[in-house]
Design a protein around this motif. Structure first.
Motif, PDB file in Angstrom:
ATOM      1  N   PHE A   1      48.421  48.379  37.977  1.00  0.00           N
ATOM      2  CA  PHE A   1      49.046  49.633  38.704  1.00  0.00           C
ATOM      3  C   PHE A   1      47.624  49.946  39.461  1.00  0.00           C
ATOM      4  O   PHE A   1      46.496  49.932  38.957  1.00  0.00           O
ATOM      5  CB  PHE A   1      49.198  50.676  38.013  1.00  0.00           C
ATOM      6  CG  PHE A   1      50.700  50.538  37.465  1.00  0.00           C
ATOM      7  CD1 PHE A   1      51.821  50.731  38.016  1.00  0.00           C
ATOM      8  CD2 PHE A   1      50.753  49.848  36.017  1.00  0.00           C
ATOM      9  CE1 PHE A   1      53.121  50.463  37.441  1.00  0.00           C
ATOM     10  CE2 PHE A   1      51.986  49.655  35.437  1.00  0.00           C
ATOM     11  CZ  PHE A   1      53.366  49.856  36.220  1.00  0.00           C
ATOM     12  N   ASP A   2      47.571  50.273  40.604  1.00  0.00           N
ATOM     13  CA  ASP A   2      46.215  51.002  41.359  1.00  0.00           C
ATOM     14  C   ASP A   2      46.563  52.380  40.760  1.00  0.00           C
ATOM     15  O   ASP A   2      47.428  53.034  40.635  1.00  0.00           O
ATOM     16  CB  ASP A   2      46.512  51.254  42.719  1.00  0.00           C
ATOM     17  CG  ASP A   2      46.577  49.812  43.624  1.00  0.00           C
ATOM     18  OD1 ASP A   2      45.736  48.994  43.031  1.00  0.00           O
ATOM     19  OD2 ASP A   2      47.207  49.729  44.606  1.00  0.00           O
ATOM     20  N   ASN A   3      45.176  52.984  40.634  1.00  0.00           N
ATOM     21  CA  ASN A   3      45.081  54.338  40.119  1.00  0.00           C
ATOM     22  C   ASN A   3      45.768  55.245  41.443  1.00  0.00           C
ATOM     23  O   ASN A   3      45.500  55.196  42.451  1.00  0.00           O
ATOM     24  CB  ASN A   3      43.659  54.746  39.997  1.00  0.00           C
ATOM     25  CG  ASN A   3      43.548  55.971  39.237  1.00  0.00           C
ATOM     26  OD1 ASN A   3      43.922  57.026  39.590  1.00  0.00           O
ATOM     27  ND2 ASN A   3      42.803  55.893  38.000  1.00  0.00           N
ATOM     28  N   PRO A   4      46.540  56.230  40.846  1.00  0.00           N
ATOM     29  CA  PRO A   4      47.112  57.310  41.846  1.00  0.00           C
ATOM     30  C   PRO A   4      45.994  57.976  42.433  1.00  0.00           C
ATOM     31  O   PRO A   4      46.165  58.513  43.564  1.00  0.00           O
ATOM     32  CB  PRO A   4      47.936  58.314  40.802  1.00  0.00           C
ATOM     33  CG  PRO A   4      47.495  57.841  39.548  1.00  0.00           C
ATOM     34  CD  PRO A   4      46.992  56.554  39.444  1.00  0.00           C
TER      35      PRO A   4
ATOM     36  N   GLY B   1      39.537  53.500  39.178  1.00  0.00           N
ATOM     37  CA  GLY B   1      39.791  52.080  38.466  1.00  0.00           C
ATOM     38  C   GLY B   1      41.386  52.054  38.184  1.00  0.00           C
ATOM     39  O   GLY B   1      42.029  52.868  37.988  1.00  0.00           O
ATOM     40  N   PRO B   2      41.848  50.544  38.274  1.00  0.00           N
ATOM     41  CA  PRO B   2      43.114  50.389  37.918  1.00  0.00           C
ATOM     42  C   PRO B   2      43.470  50.526  36.652  1.00  0.00           C
ATOM     43  O   PRO B   2      42.722  50.895  35.715  1.00  0.00           O
ATOM     44  CB  PRO B   2      42.946  48.859  38.407  1.00  0.00           C
ATOM     45  CG  PRO B   2      41.704  48.347  38.086  1.00  0.00           C
ATOM     46  CD  PRO B   2      40.737  49.313  38.521  1.00  0.00           C
ATOM     47  N   LEU B   3      44.965  50.391  36.381  1.00  0.00           N
ATOM     48  CA  LEU B   3      45.557  50.414  35.161  1.00  0.00           C
ATOM     49  C   LEU B   3      46.336  49.318  34.856  1.00  0.00           C
ATOM     50  O   LEU B   3      46.857  48.862  35.753  1.00  0.00           O
ATOM     51  CB  LEU B   3      46.128  51.738  34.782  1.00  0.00           C
ATOM     52  CG  LEU B   3      45.473  52.938  35.088  1.00  0.00           C
ATOM     53  CD1 LEU B   3      46.011  53.713  36.659  1.00  0.00           C
ATOM     54  CD2 LEU B   3      45.679  54.095  34.068  1.00  0.00           C
TER      55      LEU B   3
ATOM     56  N   ASP C   1      36.275  50.171  31.015  1.00  0.00           N
ATOM     57  CA  ASP C   1      35.191  50.662  31.696  1.00  0.00           C
ATOM     58  C   ASP C   1      33.818  50.960  30.589  1.00  0.00           C
ATOM     59  O   ASP C   1      34.273  51.317  29.544  1.00  0.00           O
ATOM     60  CB  ASP C   1      35.578  51.597  32.812  1.00  0.00           C
ATOM     61  CG  ASP C   1      35.794  52.932  32.239  1.00  0.00           C
ATOM     62  OD1 ASP C   1      36.809  52.949  31.289  1.00  0.00           O
ATOM     63  OD2 ASP C   1      35.100  53.875  32.608  1.00  0.00           O
ATOM     64  N   VAL C   2      32.798  50.763  31.087  1.00  0.00           N
ATOM     65  CA  VAL C   2      31.602  51.304  30.399  1.00  0.00           C
ATOM     66  C   VAL C   2      30.644  52.171  31.447  1.00  0.00           C
ATOM     67  O   VAL C   2      30.998  52.078  32.449  1.00  0.00           O
ATOM     68  CB  VAL C   2      30.779  50.111  29.990  1.00  0.00           C
ATOM     69  CG1 VAL C   2      31.691  49.166  28.973  1.00  0.00           C
ATOM     70  CG2 VAL C   2      30.247  49.167  31.107  1.00  0.00           C
ATOM     71  N   ILE C   3      29.900  52.748  30.425  1.00  0.00           N
ATOM     72  CA  ILE C   3      29.026  53.688  31.266  1.00  0.00           C
ATOM     73  C   ILE C   3      27.624  52.996  31.714  1.00  0.00           C
ATOM     74  O   ILE C   3      27.710  51.726  31.759  1.00  0.00           O
ATOM     75  CB  ILE C   3      28.172  54.887  30.363  1.00  0.00           C
ATOM     76  CG1 ILE C   3      27.314  54.176  29.410  1.00  0.00           C
ATOM     77  CG2 ILE C   3      29.402  55.624  29.817  1.00  0.00           C
ATOM     78  CD1 ILE C   3      26.074  55.280  29.418  1.00  0.00           C
TER      79      ILE C   3
ATOM     80  N   LEU D   1      48.201  50.394  27.024  1.00  0.00           N
ATOM     81  CA  LEU D   1      47.743  51.103  28.432  1.00  0.00           C
ATOM     82  C   LEU D   1      46.180  51.044  28.184  1.00  0.00           C
ATOM     83  O   LEU D   1      45.554  51.385  27.299  1.00  0.00           O
ATOM     84  CB  LEU D   1      48.087  52.341  28.228  1.00  0.00           C
ATOM     85  CG  LEU D   1      47.564  53.309  29.479  1.00  0.00           C
ATOM     86  CD1 LEU D   1      47.984  53.108  30.906  1.00  0.00           C
ATOM     87  CD2 LEU D   1      48.095  54.754  29.288  1.00  0.00           C
ATOM     88  N   ILE D   2      45.914  50.434  29.281  1.00  0.00           N
ATOM     89  CA  ILE D   2      44.255  50.069  29.543  1.00  0.00           C
ATOM     90  C   ILE D   2      43.847  50.562  30.958  1.00  0.00           C
ATOM     91  O   ILE D   2      44.346  50.211  31.680  1.00  0.00           O
ATOM     92  CB  ILE D   2      43.697  48.686  29.455  1.00  0.00           C
ATOM     93  CG1 ILE D   2      44.188  47.697  28.074  1.00  0.00           C
ATOM     94  CG2 ILE D   2      42.223  48.523  29.643  1.00  0.00           C
ATOM     95  CD1 ILE D   2      43.561  48.109  26.923  1.00  0.00           C
ATOM     96  N   GLU D   3      42.636  51.663  30.641  1.00  0.00           N
ATOM     97  CA  GLU D   3      42.344  52.366  32.033  1.00  0.00           C
ATOM     98  C   GLU D   3      40.899  51.649  32.143  1.00  0.00           C
ATOM     99  O   GLU D   3      40.565  51.467  31.209  1.00  0.00           O
ATOM    100  CB  GLU D   3      42.552  53.901  32.011  1.00  0.00           C
ATOM    101  CG  GLU D   3      41.618  54.434  30.858  1.00  0.00           C
ATOM    102  CD  GLU D   3      41.364  56.054  31.254  1.00  0.00           C
ATOM    103  OE1 GLU D   3      41.300  56.189  32.473  1.00  0.00           O
ATOM    104  OE2 GLU D   3      41.096  56.818  30.246  1.00  0.00           O
ATOM    105  N   MET D   4      40.491  52.021  33.407  1.00  0.00           N
ATOM    106  CA  MET D   4      39.217  51.540  33.873  1.00  0.00           C
ATOM    107  C   MET D   4      38.307  52.468  34.409  1.00  0.00           C
ATOM    108  O   MET D   4      37.255  52.344  35.183  1.00  0.00           O
ATOM    109  CB  MET D   4      39.224  50.256  34.523  1.00  0.00           C
ATOM    110  CG  MET D   4      40.142  49.317  34.231  1.00  0.00           C
ATOM    111  SD  MET D   4      39.602  48.366  32.855  1.00  0.00           S
ATOM    112  CE  MET D   4      37.984  47.700  33.243  1.00  0.00           C
ATOM    113  N   GLY D   5      38.744  53.840  33.993  1.00  0.00           N
ATOM    114  CA  GLY D   5      37.906  54.980  34.525  1.00  0.00           C
ATOM    115  C   GLY D   5      37.610  56.072  33.502  1.00  0.00           C
ATOM    116  O   GLY D   5      37.135  57.161  33.902  1.00  0.00           O
ATOM    117  N   GLU D   6      37.664  55.736  32.315  1.00  0.00           N
ATOM    118  CA  GLU D   6      37.431  56.682  31.424  1.00  0.00           C
ATOM    119  C   GLU D   6      36.177  57.597  31.506  1.00  0.00           C
ATOM    120  O   GLU D   6      35.961  58.608  31.100  1.00  0.00           O
ATOM    121  CB  GLU D   6      37.775  56.236  29.855  1.00  0.00           C
ATOM    122  CG  GLU D   6      37.759  57.315  28.721  1.00  0.00           C
ATOM    123  CD  GLU D   6      36.582  57.653  28.043  1.00  0.00           C
ATOM    124  OE1 GLU D   6      36.847  58.724  27.067  1.00  0.00           O
ATOM    125  OE2 GLU D   6      35.547  57.086  28.271  1.00  0.00           O
TER     126      GLU D   6
END
Ligand SMILES: [Zn+2]
Length: 462
Positions: free
Chosen positions: A65-68, A73-75, A96-98, A157-162
């Protein structure tokens, strides 16, 4: 051999054969920095090239999914539905990482190359959060290998913007409630209270960020000609701050003192090990009648994050026209989040500080969450982890810090069980980030046992 024991043997073999370490190395090798534009192409790659193939091989269907929120980042949502009548677990992680801070790592270490030294595996994102979701995914894989099925339904659920504050995550959960519908969240992030024993936490403190501003006039005015004639905004601001807490930081705003530190919560907190930080804490700071654990996990704390008046780098002989402080209240459940700033306004007015403006930050507020430490899911996870690891877990009603747990606890209305797989000394968010091999091995056993118990016994009765 019982399924549980077979699954534990499989996961032991996964670790001892070196597969765990090589899979973690492959994940760490992806420079998925979400705080630096150079990481952007790797965010999608982590999902499509690492996570999706791993989960597909385990019999999950995956959807990207594209991020709303445009630009975030995508999900990925993966699911394995074996029987709608079985309980469904939602597993969450962030890939995602810092930022890498590559010039600050110790000699011989490089952020995106997993490096082994004794019990430590160094690499950016190793602890936060790649090892954590890898452990949970591979624990499920061991159970599938052991019995040809999970024995429950799972969604990942994996997110890429935490590390950017999870932009769009809440909206995503709101828009995909049905897709994400589950019976429980079992997820991992953050440190254990001590490296030897598992920790379960069930929520996090909330945070409210705001500015206090005293804006009296345009420009600065000569302190010789006007000193004694013009009110000093920095002094007014300092006094306003001083009415919010006393000299040891004890909160004086009545509505900011939570009503949730019950005898039961105190009892739960009383058996925890001391707060491990690697530095000297200040026993004379904070709410005097509370223990250190109660101060950080069971109470609210007010902090001035930054304050300024005039030009500190180049002071002039003038009375500044303004002063500003950026402040934060960290709060536990039992504090009305909608009344935090109105309560402060009333308190400042009552003390005569009507010239002090309260300006909410556009970085906003995040709510506090906490599950009852006696909730059936907490008891279930506690007993299971103890059985697999031989060590009673520490039960923490909530983290002192924050997580996007409201997405799960409030939007998806799930009981939330967090089982962190790192430890306080892991240098998360700093150079030389690492995980412990011994802890990872124990965590793999704990999570495999937890999933096996869920398969065998079903969801605990609420
Ligand atoms: Zn982090």
């Amino acid at each position: 051999m019982a399924i549980r024991d077979t699954a534990l043997a499989k996961i032991t073999e996964y670790f001892d054969s070196g597969r765990f370490q090589s899979e973690l190395a492959a994940l760490v090798a992806r420079p998925t920095e979400s705080q630096d534009p150079r990481g952007t192409p790797h965010l999608m790659g982590y999902l499509t090239e690492a996570m999706a193939p791993m989960l597909t091989e385990m019999g999950f269907t995956t959807e990207l999914f594209d991020n709303p929120q445009p630009g975030a980042g995508p999900l990925l949502v993966a699911q394995r539905i074996e029987d709608p009548a079985l309980p469904t677990v939602l597993v969450y992680g962030h890939g995602d990482v810092i930022r890498a801070q590559e010039d600050q790592w110790r000699e011989g270490l490089s952020p995106f190359e997993l490096t082994e030294e004794g019990d430590r595996l160094y690499g950016r994102g190793s602890a936060d959060n790649k090892v954590q979701h890898l452990i949970n995914i591979r624990a499920m894989a061991a159970l599938i290998e052991a019995q040809g099925k999970l024995g429950f339904n799972a969604k990942v659920l994996i997110e890429m913007g935490e590390e950017n504050g999870s932009p769009g995550l809440k909206q995503f959960c709101e828009e995909h409630k049905e897709l994400l519908a589950s019976d429980v969240l079992i997820a991992s992030d953050g440190p254990r209270l001590s490296p030897e024993a598992p920790t379960i936490f069930t929520g996090s403190r909330g945070g409210s960020l705001f500015d206090l501003r005293v804006d009296l006039r345009e420009g600065a005015h000569h302190s010789g000609n006007f000193g004694g004639l013009l009110a000093d905004p920095a002094i007014i601001l300092a006094h306003a701050l001083a009415c919010i807490t006393d000299e040891r930081g004890q909160i004086a705003v009545p509505e900011w003192r939570p009503d949730s530190l019950t005898p039961r919560i105190r009892e739960v907190l009383s058996v925890l090990p001391g707060v491990e930080s690697g530095m000297a804490l200040d026993p004379d700071w904070g709410e005097e009648s509370l223990t250190m654990s109660e101060r950080v996990f069971g109470w609210n704390s007010f902090a001035v994050l930054a304050m300024v008046s005039g030009v500190p780098e180049a002071p002039v002989n003038a009375i500044s026209g303004w002063a500003r402080a950026t402040c934060q209240l960290r709060f536990v459940v039992g504090t009305d989040p909608d009344d935090i700033l109105p309560a402060l306004r009333r308190h400042l007015d009552k003390h005569g500080f009507d010239k002090v403006e309260v300006v909410p930050s556009d970085r906003g507020a995040f709510p506090a969450t906490r599950l009852d430490p006696d909730h059936p899911w907490v008891r279930f996870a506690t007993a299971s982890l103890e059985r697999s690891t031989g060590t009673a877990p520490h039960i923490l009603p909530n983290l002192g810090g924050s997580l996007p747990n409201d997405c799960f606890a409030e939007v998806l209305a799930l009981p939330t069980i967090w089982v962190p797989h790192s430890y306080a000394g892991c240098n998360q968010h700093a150079p030389n980030e690492h995980v412990l091999k011994s802890l990872s091995r124990q965590a793999l056993l704990g999570m495999t046992g937890l999933f096996a118990d869920l398969a065998e016994h079903g969801a605990p009765e609420a």
